[in-house]
Design a protein around this motif. Structure first.
Motif, PDB file in Angstrom:
ATOM      1  N   ALA A   8       0.859  -1.199   0.000  1.00 34.70           N
ATOM      2  CA  ALA A   8       0.000   0.000   0.000  1.00 34.70           C
ATOM      3  C   ALA A   8       0.887   1.239   0.000  1.00 34.70           C
ATOM      4  O   ALA A   8       1.560   1.541   0.988  1.00 34.70           O
ATOM      5  CB  ALA A   8      -0.901  -0.006   1.237  1.00 34.70           C
ATOM      6  N   ASP A  10       0.804   4.413   0.599  1.00 31.30           N
ATOM      7  CA  ASP A  10       0.048   5.511   1.204  1.00 31.30           C
ATOM      8  C   ASP A  10       0.977   6.707   1.417  1.00 31.30           C
ATOM      9  O   ASP A  10       1.290   7.081   2.545  1.00 31.30           O
ATOM     10  CB  ASP A  10      -0.588   5.043   2.517  1.00 31.30           C
ATOM     11  N   LYS A  34      -0.413  -0.790  -4.390  1.00 25.46           N
ATOM     12  CA  LYS A  34      -1.762  -0.222  -4.269  1.00 25.46           C
ATOM     13  C   LYS A  34      -1.646   1.299  -4.208  1.00 25.46           C
ATOM     14  O   LYS A  34      -0.903   1.839  -3.402  1.00 25.46           O
ATOM     15  CB  LYS A  34      -2.449  -0.728  -3.005  1.00 25.46           C
ATOM     16  N   LYS A  63     -12.480   2.752  -4.674  1.00 29.29           N
ATOM     17  CA  LYS A  63     -13.754   2.374  -4.038  1.00 29.29           C
ATOM     18  C   LYS A  63     -14.942   3.154  -4.598  1.00 29.29           C
ATOM     19  O   LYS A  63     -15.632   3.890  -3.881  1.00 29.29           O
ATOM     20  CB  LYS A  63     -13.689   2.594  -2.522  1.00 29.29           C
ATOM     21  N   THR A 121     -13.443  -1.945   7.447  1.00 28.10           N
ATOM     22  CA  THR A 121     -13.074  -2.426   8.793  1.00 28.10           C
ATOM     23  C   THR A 121     -13.356  -1.358   9.853  1.00 28.10           C
ATOM     24  O   THR A 121     -13.366  -1.640  11.041  1.00 28.10           O
ATOM     25  CB  THR A 121     -11.596  -2.860   8.846  1.00 28.10           C
ATOM     26  N   PRO A 180      -6.260  -6.541   3.601  1.00 30.67           N
ATOM     27  CA  PRO A 180      -5.394  -5.695   4.420  1.00 30.67           C
ATOM     28  C   PRO A 180      -5.475  -6.150   5.881  1.00 30.67           C
ATOM     29  O   PRO A 180      -6.192  -7.099   6.193  1.00 30.67           O
ATOM     30  CB  PRO A 180      -5.999  -4.291   4.263  1.00 30.67           C
ATOM     31  N   ARG A 183       0.081  -7.998   9.814  1.00 34.01           N
ATOM     32  CA  ARG A 183       1.209  -7.551  10.641  1.00 34.01           C
ATOM     33  C   ARG A 183       2.146  -8.722  10.887  1.00 34.01           C
ATOM     34  O   ARG A 183       1.694  -9.860  11.023  1.00 34.01           O
ATOM     35  CB  ARG A 183       0.700  -7.033  12.007  1.00 34.01           C
ATOM     36  N   GLN A 192      -4.721  -0.800  13.282  1.00 35.77           N
ATOM     37  CA  GLN A 192      -5.494  -1.928  12.774  1.00 35.77           C
ATOM     38  C   GLN A 192      -5.986  -2.767  13.952  1.00 35.77           C
ATOM     39  O   GLN A 192      -5.297  -2.904  14.966  1.00 35.77           O
ATOM     40  CB  GLN A 192      -4.644  -2.802  11.839  1.00 35.77           C
ATOM     41  N   VAL A 210      -2.570  -7.042   1.453  1.00 29.27           N
ATOM     42  CA  VAL A 210      -2.232  -5.635   1.224  1.00 29.27           C
ATOM     43  C   VAL A 210      -1.488  -5.154   2.466  1.00 29.27           C
ATOM     44  O   VAL A 210      -2.046  -5.156   3.556  1.00 29.27           O
ATOM     45  CB  VAL A 210      -3.502  -4.786   1.019  1.00 29.27           C
ATOM     46  N   VAL A 211      -0.226  -4.796   2.288  1.00 22.17           N
ATOM     47  CA  VAL A 211       0.613  -4.455   3.437  1.00 22.17           C
ATOM     48  C   VAL A 211       1.167  -3.046   3.257  1.00 22.17           C
ATOM     49  O   VAL A 211       1.801  -2.749   2.244  1.00 22.17           O
ATOM     50  CB  VAL A 211       1.788  -5.458   3.577  1.00 22.17           C
ATOM     51  N   GLY A 212       0.876  -2.171   4.222  1.00 23.22           N
ATOM     52  CA  GLY A 212       1.372  -0.799   4.172  1.00 23.22           C
ATOM     53  C   GLY A 212       2.542  -0.599   5.114  1.00 23.22           C
ATOM     54  O   GLY A 212       3.673  -0.964   4.809  1.00 23.22           O
ATOM     55  N   ARG A 213       2.257  -0.059   6.288  1.00 20.05           N
ATOM     56  CA  ARG A 213       3.319   0.373   7.205  1.00 20.05           C
ATOM     57  C   ARG A 213       4.326  -0.700   7.612  1.00 20.05           C
ATOM     58  O   ARG A 213       5.500  -0.351   7.800  1.00 20.05           O
ATOM     59  CB  ARG A 213       2.684   1.047   8.427  1.00 20.05           C
ATOM     60  N   PRO A 214       3.930  -1.986   7.738  1.00 22.57           N
ATOM     61  CA  PRO A 214       4.982  -2.955   8.080  1.00 22.57           C
ATOM     62  C   PRO A 214       6.110  -2.986   7.042  1.00 22.57           C
ATOM     63  O   PRO A 214       7.225  -3.397   7.350  1.00 22.57           O
ATOM     64  CB  PRO A 214       4.226  -4.288   8.121  1.00 22.57           C
TER      65      PRO A 214
HETATM   66  O1  C5P Z   1      -0.384   0.381   6.869  1.00 25.89           O
HETATM   67  P1  C5P Z   1      -1.393  -0.733   6.767  1.00 25.89           P
HETATM   68  O2  C5P Z   1      -0.761  -2.102   6.516  1.00 25.89           O
HETATM   69  O3  C5P Z   1      -2.378  -0.748   7.908  1.00 25.89           O
HETATM   70  O4  C5P Z   1      -2.200  -0.380   5.429  1.00 25.89           O
HETATM   71  C1  C5P Z   1      -3.333  -1.095   5.019  1.00 25.89           C
HETATM   72  C2  C5P Z   1      -3.875  -0.509   3.743  1.00 25.89           C
HETATM   73  O5  C5P Z   1      -5.093  -1.167   3.424  1.00 25.89           O
HETATM   74  C3  C5P Z   1      -4.200   0.983   3.823  1.00 25.89           C
HETATM   75  O6  C5P Z   1      -3.995   1.527   2.517  1.00 25.89           O
HETATM   76  C4  C5P Z   1      -5.664   0.988   4.184  1.00 25.89           C
HETATM   77  O7  C5P Z   1      -6.319   2.148   3.736  1.00 25.89           O
HETATM   78  C5  C5P Z   1      -6.172  -0.224   3.413  1.00 25.89           C
HETATM   79  N1  C5P Z   1      -7.415  -0.818   3.903  1.00 25.89           N
HETATM   80  C6  C5P Z   1      -7.563  -1.306   5.200  1.00 25.89           C
HETATM   81  N2  C5P Z   1      -8.759  -1.850   5.602  1.00 25.89           N
HETATM   82  C7  C5P Z   1      -9.774  -1.935   4.739  1.00 25.89           C
HETATM   83  C8  C5P Z   1      -9.644  -1.458   3.428  1.00 25.89           C
HETATM   84  C9  C5P Z   1      -8.438  -0.904   3.052  1.00 25.89           C
HETATM   85  O8  C5P Z   1      -6.619  -1.252   5.989  1.00 25.89           O
HETATM   86  N3  C5P Z   1     -10.899  -2.511   5.114  1.00 25.89           N
END
Ligand code: C5P
Length: 234
Positions: A8, A10, A34, A63, A121, A180, A183, A192, A210-214
């Motif tokens: 992700a 972001d 993403k 979305k 979520t 998403p 962790r 989360q 879908v992995v962002g901050r980790p």
């Molecule tokens: O940083 P992290 O791993 O929490 O990022 C998760 C990504 O997935 C972010 O872009 C967040 O907006 C997205 N997302 C989520 N939960 C959802 C839909 C999208 O965390 N239900």
């Protein structure tokens, strides 16, 4: 469908994004990325073309949720951007999801993957009941919306990895779950709530995590990405 890790992105600007992507320049496998609302609205369609130009697959996470005709036309525009995956809200109804699929489908019959958001979520059962007057248990609405997405001819849904087994049970093993909320076992959960590890997401049956901050906030993002791949893809 081959399991994969989606990073992700972001970030608030193209500059921040490309500084991050530069870390991956020597990776044999170009990460699937993403792009969400923040980056897309800040930089416009050019950011998608630039990232695709570097050889990455792109999940454009906008979305969509509007009347069917508007969603159909907007999806036709996104399809021309040559993204690999995009999404709508299942709450927009089966008719809207069908229109989205039609809009995405190119003249040659190909199209990006199309998935539906079931319940965000951030939505709780209490809010559904009190603000939206929806009395059903949240898991029932998730399965019901996933079935609607399947009826509309979509490829899958976004859900928590903890819900992936339930969705596959209701909609079939080939219906994609994009999840998403992932962790590392020894990592920071941050905001989360319903999280699990890449390895557990694989066991439950997620198709894409879908992995962002980790990854993006790790001291060594490339090592964190490789760790996700080895735990999730194997
Ligand atoms: O940083 P992290 O791993 O929490 O990022 C998760 C990504 O997935 C972010 O872009 C967040 O907006 C997205 N997302 C989520 N939960 C959802 C839909 C999208 O965390 N239900």
């Amino acid at each position: 469908m081959q399991r994969d890790v989606i990073i992700a992105c972001d970030f608030k600007s193209a500059g921040d994004t490309f500084r991050f992507l530069d870390l991956f320049r020597n990776e044999a496998r170009k990460p699937f990325l993403k792009i969400g609302m923040e980056l897309f609205y800040a930089e416009g369609p050019g950011i998608v073309r630039a990232i695709k130009g570097q050889g990455h697959k792109v999940f454009l996470d906008l979305k969509l949720h509007d009347i069917p005709n508007t969603v159909k036309k907007a999806m036709a525009v996104l399809s021309r951007l040559d993204v690999d995956m995009c999404n709508v809200h299942a709450a927009g109804t089966i008719e809207m999801m069908k229109a989205a699929r039609e809009g995405l489908t190119r003249a040659d019959g190909t199209r990006p993957l199309l998935i539906a958001v079931t319940q965000l979520t951030s939505t709780s059962e209490e809010r559904m009941r009190e603000e939206l007057l929806i009395d059903a248990p949240i898991n029932d609405t998730i399965v019901h919306y996933a079935r609607n997405a399947r009826i509309a001819g979509l490829d899958g849904v976004v859900c928590s990895p903890l819900e992936a087994g339930m969705v596959h049970g209701a909609c079939g093993a080939d219906f994609l779950t994009v999840t998403p909320g992932v962790r590392f076992a020894d990592g920071d959960v941050a905001d989360q709530v319903r999280v699990t590890t890449p390895a557990r997401a694989r066991e439950i049956g997620s198709d894409f995590i879908v992995v962002g901050r980790p990854i993006t906030a790790a001291d060594d993002p490339v090592a964190a990405y490789r760790r996700c791949l080895s735990e999730f893809v194997g």
